[in-house]
Motif scaffolding. Structure first.
Motif, PDB file in Angstrom:
ATOM      1  N   ARG A   1      19.999  21.920  -5.283  1.00 24.97           N
ATOM      2  CA  ARG A   1      19.278  20.955  -4.454  1.00 24.97           C
ATOM      3  C   ARG A   1      18.395  21.674  -3.436  1.00 24.97           C
ATOM      4  O   ARG A   1      18.814  22.627  -2.781  1.00 24.97           O
ATOM      5  CB  ARG A   1      20.262  20.021  -3.770  1.00 24.97           C
ATOM      6  CG  ARG A   1      21.116  19.232  -4.753  1.00 24.97           C
ATOM      7  CD  ARG A   1      22.195  18.444  -4.058  1.00 24.97           C
ATOM      8  NE  ARG A   1      21.611  17.424  -3.211  1.00 24.97           N
ATOM      9  CZ  ARG A   1      22.217  16.899  -2.154  1.00 24.97           C
ATOM     10  NH1 ARG A   1      23.418  17.335  -1.798  1.00 24.97           N
ATOM     11  NH2 ARG A   1      21.636  15.972  -1.459  1.00 24.97           N
ATOM     12  N   MET A   2      17.179  21.186  -3.305  1.00 29.78           N
ATOM     13  CA  MET A   2      16.225  21.783  -2.377  1.00 29.78           C
ATOM     14  C   MET A   2      16.564  21.436  -0.929  1.00 29.78           C
ATOM     15  O   MET A   2      16.214  22.161  -0.004  1.00 29.78           O
ATOM     16  CB  MET A   2      14.800  21.322  -2.711  1.00 29.78           C
ATOM     17  CG  MET A   2      14.392  21.576  -4.169  1.00 29.78           C
ATOM     18  SD  MET A   2      14.500  23.310  -4.658  1.00 29.78           S
ATOM     19  CE  MET A   2      13.037  23.975  -3.860  1.00 29.78           C
ATOM     20  N   GLN A   3      17.216  20.292  -0.731  1.00 29.56           N
ATOM     21  CA  GLN A   3      17.650  19.853   0.599  1.00 29.56           C
ATOM     22  C   GLN A   3      19.159  19.629   0.563  1.00 29.56           C
ATOM     23  O   GLN A   3      19.625  18.496   0.385  1.00 29.56           O
ATOM     24  CB  GLN A   3      16.922  18.564   1.009  1.00 29.56           C
ATOM     25  CG  GLN A   3      15.408  18.648   1.010  1.00 29.56           C
ATOM     26  CD  GLN A   3      14.882  19.562   2.107  1.00 29.56           C
ATOM     27  OE1 GLN A   3      15.558  19.793   3.111  1.00 29.56           O
ATOM     28  NE2 GLN A   3      13.686  20.093   1.918  1.00 29.56           N
ATOM     29  N   PRO A   4      19.963  20.677   0.731  1.00 36.08           N
ATOM     30  CA  PRO A   4      21.415  20.556   0.533  1.00 36.08           C
ATOM     31  C   PRO A   4      22.097  19.525   1.432  1.00 36.08           C
ATOM     32  O   PRO A   4      23.102  18.954   1.041  1.00 36.08           O
ATOM     33  CB  PRO A   4      21.923  21.971   0.846  1.00 36.08           C
ATOM     34  CG  PRO A   4      20.739  22.859   0.630  1.00 36.08           C
ATOM     35  CD  PRO A   4      19.557  22.052   1.040  1.00 36.08           C
ATOM     36  N   GLY A   5      21.568  19.261   2.621  1.00 35.55           N
ATOM     37  CA  GLY A   5      22.217  18.318   3.524  1.00 35.55           C
ATOM     38  C   GLY A   5      21.790  16.887   3.332  1.00 35.55           C
ATOM     39  O   GLY A   5      22.287  15.986   4.022  1.00 35.55           O
ATOM     40  N   ASP A   6      20.890  16.638   2.405  1.00 32.17           N
ATOM     41  CA  ASP A   6      20.386  15.289   2.174  1.00 32.17           C
ATOM     42  C   ASP A   6      21.498  14.410   1.604  1.00 32.17           C
ATOM     43  O   ASP A   6      22.171  14.811   0.654  1.00 32.17           O
ATOM     44  CB  ASP A   6      19.210  15.349   1.196  1.00 32.17           C
ATOM     45  CG  ASP A   6      18.380  14.075   1.191  1.00 32.17           C
ATOM     46  OD1 ASP A   6      18.978  12.982   1.258  1.00 32.17           O
ATOM     47  OD2 ASP A   6      17.137  14.167   1.101  1.00 32.17           O
ATOM     48  N   PRO A   7      21.695  13.198   2.141  1.00 36.25           N
ATOM     49  CA  PRO A   7      22.766  12.335   1.612  1.00 36.25           C
ATOM     50  C   PRO A   7      22.463  11.743   0.253  1.00 36.25           C
ATOM     51  O   PRO A   7      23.343  11.179  -0.385  1.00 36.25           O
ATOM     52  CB  PRO A   7      22.880  11.231   2.672  1.00 36.25           C
ATOM     53  CG  PRO A   7      21.553  11.209   3.358  1.00 36.25           C
ATOM     54  CD  PRO A   7      21.055  12.621   3.339  1.00 36.25           C
ATOM     55  N   SER A   8      21.208  11.873  -0.212  1.00 37.76           N
ATOM     56  CA  SER A   8      20.818  11.358  -1.526  1.00 37.76           C
ATOM     57  C   SER A   8      20.504  12.501  -2.474  1.00 37.76           C
ATOM     58  O   SER A   8      20.063  13.568  -2.040  1.00 37.76           O
ATOM     59  CB  SER A   8      19.599  10.437  -1.409  1.00 37.76           C
ATOM     60  OG  SER A   8      19.874   9.317  -0.592  1.00 37.76           O
ATOM     61  N   ALA A   9      20.709  12.263  -3.757  1.00 39.18           N
ATOM     62  CA  ALA A   9      20.414  13.289  -4.768  1.00 39.18           C
ATOM     63  C   ALA A   9      19.913  12.624  -6.036  1.00 39.18           C
ATOM     64  O   ALA A   9      20.294  11.493  -6.371  1.00 39.18           O
ATOM     65  CB  ALA A   9      21.660  14.113  -5.073  1.00 39.18           C
ATOM     66  N   PHE A  10      19.032  13.322  -6.741  1.00 41.71           N
ATOM     67  CA  PHE A  10      18.503  12.856  -8.020  1.00 41.71           C
ATOM     68  C   PHE A  10      19.339  13.413  -9.174  1.00 41.71           C
ATOM     69  O   PHE A  10      19.741  14.578  -9.153  1.00 41.71           O
ATOM     70  CB  PHE A  10      17.056  13.312  -8.208  1.00 41.71           C
ATOM     71  CG  PHE A  10      16.098  12.728  -7.204  1.00 41.71           C
ATOM     72  CD1 PHE A  10      15.918  11.358  -7.118  1.00 41.71           C
ATOM     73  CD2 PHE A  10      15.367  13.551  -6.361  1.00 41.71           C
ATOM     74  CE1 PHE A  10      15.030  10.809  -6.201  1.00 41.71           C
ATOM     75  CE2 PHE A  10      14.480  13.024  -5.445  1.00 41.71           C
ATOM     76  CZ  PHE A  10      14.308  11.645  -5.363  1.00 41.71           C
ATOM     77  N   VAL A  11      19.568  12.563 -10.187  1.00 45.70           N
ATOM     78  CA  VAL A  11      20.242  12.986 -11.410  1.00 45.70           C
ATOM     79  C   VAL A  11      19.410  12.492 -12.583  1.00 45.70           C
ATOM     80  O   VAL A  11      19.278  11.278 -12.805  1.00 45.70           O
ATOM     81  CB  VAL A  11      21.673  12.429 -11.500  1.00 45.70           C
ATOM     82  CG1 VAL A  11      22.291  12.765 -12.858  1.00 45.70           C
ATOM     83  CG2 VAL A  11      22.533  12.978 -10.372  1.00 45.70           C
ATOM     84  N   SER A  12      18.846  13.410 -13.327  1.00 47.74           N
ATOM     85  CA  SER A  12      18.023  13.061 -14.481  1.00 47.74           C
ATOM     86  C   SER A  12      18.912  12.686 -15.658  1.00 47.74           C
ATOM     87  O   SER A  12      19.825  13.433 -16.008  1.00 47.74           O
ATOM     88  CB  SER A  12      17.121  14.240 -14.848  1.00 47.74           C
ATOM     89  OG  SER A  12      16.409  13.984 -16.032  1.00 47.74           O
ATOM     90  N   ILE A  13      18.654  11.529 -16.284  1.00 47.89           N
ATOM     91  CA  ILE A  13      19.460  11.108 -17.439  1.00 47.89           C
ATOM     92  C   ILE A  13      18.629  11.002 -18.719  1.00 47.89           C
ATOM     93  O   ILE A  13      19.179  11.027 -19.818  1.00 47.89           O
ATOM     94  CB  ILE A  13      20.200   9.783 -17.176  1.00 47.89           C
ATOM     95  CG1 ILE A  13      19.229   8.610 -17.043  1.00 47.89           C
ATOM     96  CG2 ILE A  13      21.083   9.898 -15.947  1.00 47.89           C
ATOM     97  CD1 ILE A  13      19.921   7.251 -17.067  1.00 47.89           C
ATOM     98  N   THR A  14      17.316  10.836 -18.593  1.00 51.49           N
ATOM     99  CA  THR A  14      16.439  10.865 -19.768  1.00 51.49           C
ATOM    100  C   THR A  14      15.198  11.679 -19.440  1.00 51.49           C
ATOM    101  O   THR A  14      14.847  11.856 -18.271  1.00 51.49           O
ATOM    102  CB  THR A  14      15.989   9.451 -20.221  1.00 51.49           C
ATOM    103  OG1 THR A  14      15.049   8.920 -19.279  1.00 51.49           O
ATOM    104  CG2 THR A  14      17.163   8.508 -20.367  1.00 51.49           C
ATOM    105  N   ARG A  15      14.542  12.181 -20.480  1.00 53.66           N
ATOM    106  CA  ARG A  15      13.276  12.886 -20.340  1.00 53.66           C
ATOM    107  C   ARG A  15      12.318  12.358 -21.400  1.00 53.66           C
ATOM    108  O   ARG A  15      12.736  11.960 -22.479  1.00 53.66           O
ATOM    109  CB  ARG A  15      13.450  14.400 -20.494  1.00 53.66           C
ATOM    110  CG  ARG A  15      14.328  15.028 -19.423  1.00 53.66           C
ATOM    111  CD  ARG A  15      14.441  16.534 -19.599  1.00 53.66           C
ATOM    112  NE  ARG A  15      13.195  17.213 -19.268  1.00 53.66           N
ATOM    113  CZ  ARG A  15      12.855  17.579 -18.028  1.00 53.66           C
ATOM    114  NH1 ARG A  15      13.647  17.294 -17.007  1.00 53.66           N
ATOM    115  NH2 ARG A  15      11.722  18.217 -17.820  1.00 53.66           N
ATOM    116  N   GLY A  16      11.030  12.381 -21.088  1.00 50.58           N
ATOM    117  CA  GLY A  16      10.029  11.918 -22.033  1.00 50.58           C
ATOM    118  C   GLY A  16       9.967  10.407 -22.131  1.00 50.58           C
ATOM    119  O   GLY A  16      10.707   9.679 -21.462  1.00 50.58           O
ATOM    120  N   CYS A  17       9.061   9.920 -22.975  1.00 53.05           N
ATOM    121  CA  CYS A  17       8.855   8.477 -23.095  1.00 53.05           C
ATOM    122  C   CYS A  17       8.294   8.155 -24.467  1.00 53.05           C
ATOM    123  O   CYS A  17       7.438   8.881 -24.990  1.00 53.05           O
ATOM    124  CB  CYS A  17       7.891   7.997 -22.003  1.00 53.05           C
ATOM    125  SG  CYS A  17       7.646   6.208 -21.977  1.00 53.05           S
TER     126      CYS A  17
END
Length: 525
Positions: A172-188
């Protein structure tokens, strides 16, 4: 791709920039500076790229003047972010030339969608660029950077049919951030006529459910309070752990919507993924973006309704309110089908907050089409909207088959009217929330005042004083509010963009909604 040695214009042709030693080329403490443009997926990609480089001995800096490597994670969905990247490359090129002859050479890399879309243009136009890596080539970054040390421009923009980085734990680029992104799909796979994503990020593929759950569990253990599930078409998720030859049918589409590609059968769909992810930690909020309206069957809506920690906020990209324009965009639905879905969602999930995307001035859009879009915004009443004037992208169906025939001045005027209409309807909608109490996750100190905090309710940004408040309802001891804390906030005023309020007390997600349910039962009884 060979090239001449880069030369420092301040020292003449006979004094060349020194290249890096073999050890340094392999990482070993070299400092990387990241700059990220565009969507949340690019933020997630940055964290994946950083994880791979960190494992290979690279360090990170937030000071570009200290960097040995500058990596730009780019966006090409519209013309504006693309122009911004070209400008930034010029700035970093100047920094590269200012390096002294005895200093290690500064390397510049272009990552992401722009790298794939404009790879040859980048290398020919900007000789200062050393590395070009597409969204599916981040594992190759250490090799590409090492190759560039020899004076070659290194490139890998190969798109993959199965790369999801499922085994890479993002840093994580911002370790103290209370929110985080989790990628579950790629492409379209949607192939909307205006959109370049299928050509820059490839065909749609889903990450194994087991790896998604593992990452969410790790984030919960780190104290993260909110996870945002990501994908270009996030709600078409289908667990690849199950064979596409399975006999059960694919998840159903929203009523009145069409799919433009053959859908795989079998496997865990988005509804089951939401249910399992939300069960990892009942005190962790779950959001997701960006979905397609076609992939909201009832089973998804029911999970959102029944799980208290799944935010009752749905992004529902419309793009246009005109059936004719939607057909030209190849969206797979009509205006009427979209409005029927909106009504159905509001019935299934009372109080849901809706947001959307709109494009002003798409190919062939008439004034009547534009008025239908304004009408749609007034009818639905969104809490948030992302509004853009159309800019044609190469490789798309529109580029090959349609005419970009709406004058720029007309696009700008229509965009302004969309913006004004959204703001007026959102202002009225938000004014109805004044006087209510919302559960807010404190996020960070407000940029406008250090005495205020910025947080999010399920569907709104909320600004409130950084006050001492009771530790729980009825408590006499007062505690400060930190990012990551849940607080009950009484809303006192509103604008089209933001709610303002006063914090009442610390709470938990479970206790807040349990109290609200008890109060509702008492009122009904």
């Amino acid at each position: 791709m060979p090239r001449k040695d880069l030369q420092d214009p301040d020292h003449g042709d006979d004094e060349q920039v020194a290249y890096l030693s073999k050890d340094v080329c392999n990482g070993h403490g070299r400092k990387v500076f990241f700059e990220t443009f565009g969507c949340q997926m690019n933020v997630s990609d940055t964290e994946i790229a950083w994880a791979i480089l960190q494992q290979n001995g690279f360090g990170r800096t937030t000071d570009v003047t200290e960097a040995d490597v500058i990596l730009l994670v780019t966006c090409t969905i519209r013309e504006k972010p693309e122009l911004t990247v070209w400008k930034r490359i010029s700035q970093y090129k100047a920094l590269k030339w200012r390096r002294k002859a005895h200093q290690p050479q500064l390397q510049i890399g272009i990552l992401g969608c722009m790298a794939e879309q404009l790879r040859h243009n980048i290398l020919e136009r900007e000789q200062a660029v050393d590395v070009v890596a597409g969204p599916d080539a981040y594992r190759d970054l250490p090799r590409l950077l090492a190759t560039a040390c020899s004076g070659q421009q290194a490139i890998n923009v190969q798109l993959s049919v199965d790369e999801t980085y499922a085994d890479v734990t993002p840093v994580r680029m911002q370790p103290g951030d209370p929110s985080a992104f989790v990628s579950i799909t790629r492409g379209c796979n949607n192939m909307c006529s205006y959109c370049v994503v299928p050509f820059t990020r490839g065909r749609e593929r889903s990450r194994p459910l087991s790896s998604v759950l593992e990452e969410v569990r790790n984030l919960s253990q780190q104290g993260v309070k909110e996870v945002i599930l990501l994908g270009q078409n996030v709600n078409s998720y289908l667990n690849p752990g199950i064979s596409s030859m399975a006999t059960n049918s694919p998840p159903p589409l929203s009523k009145g919507f069409r799919n433009r590609c053959q859908r795989k059968a079998g496997g865990t769909g988005f509804a089951e993924l939401l249910d399992q992810v939300s069960s990892v930690d009942p005190e962790m909020r779950i959001r997701f973006t960006s979905p397609h309206p076609k992939d909201f069957p009832d089973e998804v809506l029911h999970v959102i309704r029944e799980k208290p920690n799944i935010c009752k906020q749905i992004h529902l990209p419309a793009q246009s309110g005109s059936t004719g324009v939607l057909e030209a965009m190849k969206r797979g639905h009509t205006r009427e089908a979209y409005l029927d879905l909106v009504e159905h969602i509001k019935n299934v999930i009372p109080g849901v907050c809706l947001s959307s995307d709109f494009i002003a001035g798409f190919c062939g859009e008439t004034e009547d089409d534009h008025q239908e879009t304004l009408s749609l915004i007034r009818t639905v009443c969104y809490t948030m909207a992302y509004l853009f004037s159309y800019s044609m992208r190469k490789k798309t169906h529109a580029f090959h088959r349609l005419q970009d025939d709406v004058p720029l001045v007309t696009k700008h005027r229509r965009l302004a009217e969309l913006t004004e209409t959204f703001r007026s309807t959102a202002s009225l909608l938000n004014s109805t929330i004044v006087g209510t109490t919302l559960l807010v996750l404190a996020d960070k100190i407000s940029r406008r005042s250090k005495a205020e905090l910025l947080g999010r309710s399920e569907g709104h940004s909320v600004v409130f004083p950084a006050a001492l408040v009771p530790a729980h309802p009825g408590a006499t001891n007062l505690l400060p509010i930190f990012p990551g804390d849940y607080v009950a906030v009484r809303i006192t005023s509103s604008t089209s963009q933001t709610l303002k309020g006063f914090p009442l007390y610390h709470t938990t997600l479970h206790s807040f909604y349990q109290s609200a349910a008890n109060a509702a039962d008492a009122a009904a009884g």
